[in-house]
Design a protein around this motif. Structure first.
Motif, PDB file in Angstrom:
ATOM      1  N   GLU A  64      60.978  53.685  -6.060  1.00 15.17           N
ATOM      2  CA  GLU A  64      60.108  52.955  -5.136  1.00 15.17           C
ATOM      3  C   GLU A  64      60.648  51.554  -4.848  1.00 15.17           C
ATOM      4  N   VAL A  89      57.087  60.329  -5.834  1.00 14.15           N
ATOM      5  CA  VAL A  89      57.083  59.041  -5.136  1.00 14.15           C
ATOM      6  C   VAL A  89      56.148  59.147  -3.942  1.00 14.15           C
ATOM      7  N   SER A  90      55.808  58.013  -3.326  1.00 11.58           N
ATOM      8  CA  SER A  90      54.938  58.034  -2.152  1.00 11.58           C
ATOM      9  C   SER A  90      55.618  58.821  -1.038  1.00 11.58           C
ATOM     10  N   SER A  91      54.813  59.402  -0.162  1.00 10.88           N
ATOM     11  CA  SER A  91      55.359  60.251   0.889  1.00 10.88           C
ATOM     12  C   SER A  91      56.292  59.500   1.832  1.00 10.88           C
ATOM     13  N   ASP A  92      55.964  58.240   2.152  1.00 12.56           N
ATOM     14  CA  ASP A  92      56.828  57.490   3.059  1.00 12.56           C
ATOM     15  C   ASP A  92      58.143  57.116   2.395  1.00 12.56           C
ATOM     16  N   THR A  93      58.120  56.815   1.081  1.00 13.93           N
ATOM     17  CA  THR A  93      59.368  56.545   0.359  1.00 13.93           C
ATOM     18  C   THR A  93      60.220  57.805   0.305  1.00 13.93           C
ATOM     19  N   ARG A 113      53.814  69.269   0.185  1.00 11.08           N
ATOM     20  CA  ARG A 113      54.801  68.191   0.265  1.00 11.08           C
ATOM     21  C   ARG A 113      55.851  68.511   1.317  1.00 11.08           C
ATOM     22  N   THR A 127      52.168  55.565   6.295  1.00 11.49           N
ATOM     23  CA  THR A 127      52.084  56.218   4.999  1.00 11.49           C
ATOM     24  C   THR A 127      50.984  57.268   5.096  1.00 11.49           C
ATOM     25  N   ASP A 164      49.424  58.212   2.437  1.00 11.78           N
ATOM     26  CA  ASP A 164      48.576  57.933   1.278  1.00 11.78           C
ATOM     27  C   ASP A 164      47.403  57.057   1.714  1.00 11.78           C
ATOM     28  N   LYS A 170      44.970  51.880  -9.004  1.00 11.31           N
ATOM     29  CA  LYS A 170      46.195  52.589  -8.633  1.00 11.31           C
ATOM     30  C   LYS A 170      46.726  52.212  -7.262  1.00 11.31           C
ATOM     31  N   ARG A 171      45.887  51.644  -6.423  1.00 13.73           N
ATOM     32  CA  ARG A 171      46.335  51.378  -5.055  1.00 13.73           C
ATOM     33  C   ARG A 171      45.780  50.051  -4.554  1.00 13.73           C
TER      34      ARG A 171
END
Length: 199
Positions: A11, A37-41, A65, A85, A87, A110-111
């Protein structure tokens, strides 16, 4: 490193470097790490893979995914769909205030604080929630009754120039992104929009 620790490290590095490292870990544990990892990463890293590596990694991903990756890669560069993103915090309209507050409290650590959206059938965006409104409402009230229906959103194909103009004028923390059917598919952070506008 364990896959969780590896995902956390990715990340914070350049996507091209992350892709070069993961290329040596195909098919496993590369696809496992990319699912953490995050979807955009993950999408940024994925774009730096060769076509063959992309194929192999996609095959190892879960169906959900895999669909996320294919959708993110489909959008033009500098579009809302590419910058967003997936998320996002969204709740079904028939949930009660107390249920939503409990879920928000459970994920608060968490966010980062953004907006909470309300969706109807087929994930169509119908409103945005205000914490103050929920705290003032009865715990058993449906969130559809306390949401704010005047929610501003942009189509996934909105280009960067228009996004910069919107971000400058609206001063939102983030802007929800919808598909042609009005379904919520993500959100683009205003700081990411302004950053892309200066590149």
């Amino acid at each position: 490193l364990p896959t969780g620790s590896s995902a956390a490290c990715l990340e914070h590095v350049q996507p091209a470097f992350a892709a070069a490292v993961l290329s040596f870990l195909v098919p496993e544990p590369a696809h496992l790490i990319l699912q953490m990892v995050s979807s955009d990463t993950a999408a940024e890293i994925f774009r730096s893979f060769s076509a063959e590596t992309q194929r192999v990694v996609l095959e190892g991903m879960s169906p959900d995914r895999r669909r996320q990756m294919q959708e993110l890669l489909f959008y033009p560069e500098d579009s809302a769909g590419r910058l967003m993103t997936t998320d996002v915090i969204a709740f079904q309209k028939d949930l009660k205030v107390r249920e939503v507050i409990t879920r928000l409290r459970a994920t608060a650590h968490k966010r980062a604080a953004t907006y909470s959206y309300v969706v109807g059938p087929e994930n169509k965006l119908i409103g945005v929630l205000n914490i103050r409104d929920m705290l003032l409402a009865s715990p058993d009230t449906l969130i559809e009754s306390v949401m704010r229906p005047e929610v501003f959103a942009v189509p996934a194909f909105t280009d960067r120039e228009e996004l910069v103009h919107i971000a400058s004028a609206k001063h939102f923390i983030s802007i929800p992104v919808v598909d042609p059917q009005g379904r919520l598919i993500g959100a683009v952070m205003s700081q990411d929009i302004m950053k892309s506008g200066h590149e």
